[in-house]
Design a protein around this motif. Structure first.
Motif, short mmCIF file in Angstrom:
data_model
loop_
_atom_site.label_atom_id
_atom_site.label_comp_id
_atom_site.label_asym_id
_atom_site.label_seq_id
_atom_site.Cartn_x
_atom_site.Cartn_y
_atom_site.Cartn_z
N MET A 49 -17.55 24.89 57.36
CA MET A 49 -16.34 23.71 57.62
C MET A 49 -15.39 23.19 56.62
N LEU A 50 -16.04 23.19 55.17
CA LEU A 50 -15.56 23.10 54.23
C LEU A 50 -15.09 24.76 53.56
N VAL A 51 -15.33 25.98 53.96
CA VAL A 51 -14.25 27.59 53.82
C VAL A 51 -13.37 27.52 54.69
N THR A 52 -13.45 27.30 56.35
CA THR A 52 -12.44 27.19 56.75
C THR A 52 -11.14 26.76 56.39
N GLY A 53 -11.50 24.62 55.78
CA GLY A 53 -10.66 24.64 55.57
C GLY A 53 -9.95 24.72 54.53
N LEU A 302 -13.16 16.29 56.02
CA LEU A 302 -14.43 17.58 56.55
C LEU A 302 -15.83 17.00 56.28
N VAL A 303 -16.52 16.41 55.94
CA VAL A 303 -17.45 15.93 55.29
C VAL A 303 -17.67 14.64 55.94
N ALA A 304 -17.03 14.42 56.44
CA ALA A 304 -17.13 12.48 57.14
C ALA A 304 -17.05 13.36 58.57
#
Length: 442
Positions: A49-53, A302-304
């Protein structure tokens, strides 16, 4: 290599499957612009998710996700041909990430535990893995203790957890539950989740019983516990799914259930930090960019979204129980608590790496909500001391240290006080007791 003339005789479905296989092989053998290796807790959902963002912010393009043919590995890519950016996330356990970083295969080591002293020493000729440039806390997680939804047990002590997983307690009836033999579910030896559980629960006095079923995947473990009325297991907080979550106590401290406040502040006894490690000034531009994105406002949102606990502070009005002294209730009656605690490097008076980042987060919180430093109150706490006055002095000095650090970041005259050795969140001797809470006027 599969030849073109051999493909001509295949059905359309078979040709599609072979084509997908060839693509996976090509991607797996190709070099990537960024490689993240390590924790399944981090790598299963959060890291992708972090990579995508990050890639969307960097390029404005749409990110596609594929596999390598190996389980727990993902390739995230954007662009085409020579302009294509490719990122590999390989989630096989925290220890595998260290080895990959050490061997030059990974740019980022994802870990669901701190770097071990031996690992820090092994990489010391290239970077100080305990420094702010190398150690990055990207999220807070609570180690979730899971049982079947029908299990009447609602809380356990860490001591009883250790007795359960070591096999000393073999039947739920010994804990006030049904007459049913306990089934154990545990993460595998390569997992940072296992390292955390082993350290915080089993310690040096207990060993995991040989009957425990071992898992590489948090989600699969949780799903199996949810199907077994006799089961108990542990996973990352994001993988509770259909299982029942227990409250956990440490020593004489009250039992706490993992939630937004107790995990973000690390008051919950089985809370832990999720890390990304890099090699200091040897970190590539793309890896550095991803780290900064992950630590920033959008990354923490995104962590949340991923199910973990964001480090973006929010204000919460705690629900006090009978164990909270009346004087403390009066002290905080017109305040809400921010979901951040300031902690110190173990055995030292300086703030740890997460706290140094949190100084900026508190400043950003005030700016976003149009608040001033006058609205804040810092409350310091100490572990039990030989004399009550000594504990009071330590707690006040801790709060003063944070107030001084905030002043250096432009937040002047933040009020502070100490509350001594009262209201521990852990057993006597726990470093979690030595903390500075942040409160803000309603």
């Amino acid at each position: 290599m599969i030849q073109e003339h051999k493909l001509r005789g295949c059905t359309g479905k078979a040709r599609a499957l072979i084509g997908a296989l060839l693509l996976a092989i090509t991607q797996a053998s190709a070099g990537h612009d960024l490689e993240i290796h390590g924790s399944n807790t981090v790598g299963a959902t959060l890291a992708p998710m972090l990579v995508t963002g990050y890639l969307e912010q960097l390029t404005g393009g749409s990110v596609s996700t594929g596999g390598t043919g190996a389980p727990n590995e993902k390739i995230l890519s954007v662009g085409q041909d020579n302009d294509r950016i490719s990122v590999l996330v390989a989630a096989h356990g925290s220890s595998t990430g260290f080895r990959a970083l050490n061997e030059g295969q990974a740019n980022i080591w994802a870990a669901s535990r701190p770097a071990k002293p031996a690992e820090v020493e092994q990489l010391s000729d290239r970077a100080d893995m305990t420094s702010l440039d190398s150690e990055h806390v990207i999220a807070i997680d609570g180690l979730a203790i899971l049982v079947h939804p029908s299990n009447p047990i609602v809380r356990l002590s860490i001591e009883n957890l250790a007795r359960i997983f070591s096999g000393e307690v073999r039947n739920w009836s010994e804990l006030g539950g049904p007459n049913r033999e306990i089934h154990l579910y545990a993460r595998d030896n390569r997992s940072g989740t296992w390292d955390t559980f082993s350290s915080l629960v089993l310690g040096k006095a207990y060993e995991l019983h040989e009957s425990a079923r071992r898992y590489e995947s948090n989600d699969q473990l949780s799903d199996d516990v949810a199907r077994d009325p006799a089961g108990i297991g542990f996973s990352g907080l994001a993988s509770v799914r259909d299982s029942k979550l227990l409250a956990i106590s440490d020593g004489n401290a009250p039992a706490l259930k993992p939630n937004q406040l107790t995990v973000a502040t690390e008051d919950y006894p089985l809370s832990r930090r999720l890390f990304m490690y890099t090699l200091g000034n040897q970190t590539t531009t793309m890896a550095s960019g991803l780290i900064e994105f992950a630590l920033g406002q959008k990354g923490q949102d995104l962590v949340a979204d991923s199910g973990f606990i964001s480090q973006n502070p929010i204000a919460v009005k705690p629900e006090f129980d009978a164990t909270v002294p009346r004087t403390f209730q009066q002290l905080t009656s017109n305040y809400q608590r921010l979901t951040v605690n300031f902690r110190f490097a173990e055995g030292r008076t300086r703030l740890d790496n997460k706290a140094l980042r949190d100084l900026l987060r508190v400043k950003q919180y005030l700016r976003r909500h149009n608040r001033t430093p006058d609205d804040l109150m810092l409350i310091g706490f100490a572990d039990a001391q030989s004399h009550e006055l000594r504990a009071q002095m330590i707690s006040e000095l801790r709060a003063l240290s944070v107030s001084t650090a905030l002043r250096k970041n432009g937040l002047l005259d933040v009020a502070y006080t100490g509350y001594g050795q009262y209201m521990p969140v852990g057993d006597t001797g726990s470093p979690r007791n030595g903390r500075v809470e942040v409160w803000i006027k309603q």
